[in-house]
Design a protein around this motif. Structure first.
Motif, mmCIF file in Angstrom:
data_model
loop_
_atom_site.group_PDB
_atom_site.id
_atom_site.type_symbol
_atom_site.label_atom_id
_atom_site.label_comp_id
_atom_site.label_asym_id
_atom_site.label_seq_id
_atom_site.Cartn_x
_atom_site.Cartn_y
_atom_site.Cartn_z
ATOM 1 N N UNK A 36 0.889 -1.756 -0.256
ATOM 2 C CA UNK A 36 -0.257 0.243 -0.453
ATOM 3 C C UNK A 36 0.787 1.445 -0.164
ATOM 4 N N UNK A 37 0.497 2.128 -0.843
ATOM 5 C CA UNK A 37 0.989 3.353 -0.918
ATOM 6 C C UNK A 37 1.081 4.094 0.325
ATOM 7 N N UNK A 38 2.327 5.409 0.781
ATOM 8 C CA UNK A 38 2.002 5.937 1.569
ATOM 9 C C UNK A 38 1.221 7.081 1.104
ATOM 10 N N UNK A 39 0.277 7.861 1.637
ATOM 11 C CA UNK A 39 -0.550 9.025 1.468
ATOM 12 C C UNK A 39 0.751 10.217 1.951
ATOM 13 N N UNK A 40 0.022 11.128 0.815
ATOM 14 C CA UNK A 40 1.562 12.764 0.847
ATOM 15 C C UNK A 40 0.594 13.322 1.784
ATOM 16 N N UNK A 41 -0.523 13.437 2.814
ATOM 17 C CA UNK A 41 -1.427 14.030 3.272
ATOM 18 C C UNK A 41 -1.435 13.805 4.641
ATOM 19 N N UNK A 42 -1.511 14.658 5.210
ATOM 20 C CA UNK A 42 -0.878 14.896 7.006
ATOM 21 C C UNK A 42 -2.357 15.582 7.244
ATOM 22 N N UNK A 43 -2.846 15.250 8.456
ATOM 23 C CA UNK A 43 -3.451 16.455 9.491
ATOM 24 C C UNK A 43 -3.497 16.099 10.482
ATOM 25 N N UNK A 44 -3.021 17.029 11.249
ATOM 26 C CA UNK A 44 -2.976 17.801 12.557
ATOM 27 C C UNK A 44 -3.358 18.684 13.361
ATOM 28 N N UNK A 45 -3.359 19.351 14.368
ATOM 29 C CA UNK A 45 -3.436 20.551 14.514
ATOM 30 C C UNK A 45 -2.383 21.244 15.737
ATOM 31 N N UNK A 46 -2.939 22.250 16.014
ATOM 32 C CA UNK A 46 -1.817 22.999 17.436
ATOM 33 C C UNK A 46 -3.166 23.720 17.471
ATOM 34 N N UNK A 47 -1.875 24.312 18.731
ATOM 35 C CA UNK A 47 -2.415 25.598 19.880
ATOM 36 C C UNK A 47 -0.864 26.406 20.115
ATOM 37 N N UNK A 48 -1.570 27.509 20.419
ATOM 38 C CA UNK A 48 -0.316 28.491 20.262
ATOM 39 C C UNK A 48 -0.581 29.468 21.649
ATOM 40 N N UNK A 49 0.021 29.911 22.596
ATOM 41 C CA UNK A 49 -0.246 30.700 23.588
ATOM 42 C C UNK A 49 1.108 31.976 23.055
ATOM 43 N N UNK A 50 0.177 32.775 23.479
ATOM 44 C CA UNK A 50 1.501 34.302 23.048
ATOM 45 C C UNK A 50 1.023 35.438 24.469
ATOM 46 N N UNK A 94 -2.846 35.841 24.674
ATOM 47 C CA UNK A 94 -3.208 35.006 22.783
ATOM 48 C C UNK A 94 -2.994 33.917 22.913
ATOM 49 N N UNK A 95 -4.607 33.250 22.307
ATOM 50 C CA UNK A 95 -4.795 31.368 22.250
ATOM 51 C C UNK A 95 -5.143 31.880 21.019
ATOM 52 N N UNK A 96 -4.880 30.393 20.441
ATOM 53 C CA UNK A 96 -5.153 30.060 19.082
ATOM 54 C C UNK A 96 -5.084 28.478 18.630
ATOM 55 N N UNK A 97 -6.336 28.332 18.338
ATOM 56 C CA UNK A 97 -6.029 26.591 18.602
ATOM 57 C C UNK A 97 -7.026 26.136 16.983
ATOM 58 N N UNK A 98 -7.093 25.245 16.135
ATOM 59 C CA UNK A 98 -6.858 24.791 15.088
ATOM 60 C C UNK A 98 -6.472 23.900 14.601
ATOM 61 N N UNK A 99 -7.243 23.023 13.305
ATOM 62 C CA UNK A 99 -6.424 22.533 12.549
ATOM 63 C C UNK A 99 -5.194 22.495 11.473
ATOM 64 N N UNK A 100 -4.886 21.156 11.192
ATOM 65 C CA UNK A 100 -3.518 21.577 10.119
ATOM 66 C C UNK A 100 -3.887 20.598 8.776
#
Length: 76
Positions: A1-15, A23-29
């Motif tokens: 099975x071939x590897x897919x070149x698409x990656x899903x993730x998430x991020x959380x940022x505190x500044x 300031x906080x940010x959160x969402x998918x990548x």
């Protein structure tokens, strides 16, 4: 099975710092490896702020954000 070149993730940022609030940010990548040497990504989500310490009860609005990134690898 071939590897897919698409990656899903998430991020959380505190500044910030307590003198000016935080300031906080959160969402998918989503990242795509278009070629082995070129990657593209997009991220987005919700952004919210907190009041500086000692400011009392303050209502601050929430907003959205979006970011686009590119990475080109080379053999220098």
């Amino acid at each position: 099975m071939a590897e897919t070149p698409v990656y899903l993730g998430g991020e959380f940022i505190a500044q910030g710092g307590s003198q000016y609030g935080y300031r906080y940010q959160a969402g998918p990548t989503l990242n795509v490896h278009v070629t082995p040497n070129f990657h593209a990504g997009i991220d987005g989500g919700v952004r919210w702020n907190t009041a500086p310490s000692g400011a009392g009860a303050v209502t601050l609005p929430k907003s959205g954000y979006v970011g686009i990134s590119f990475l080109a690898l080379s053999a220098f």
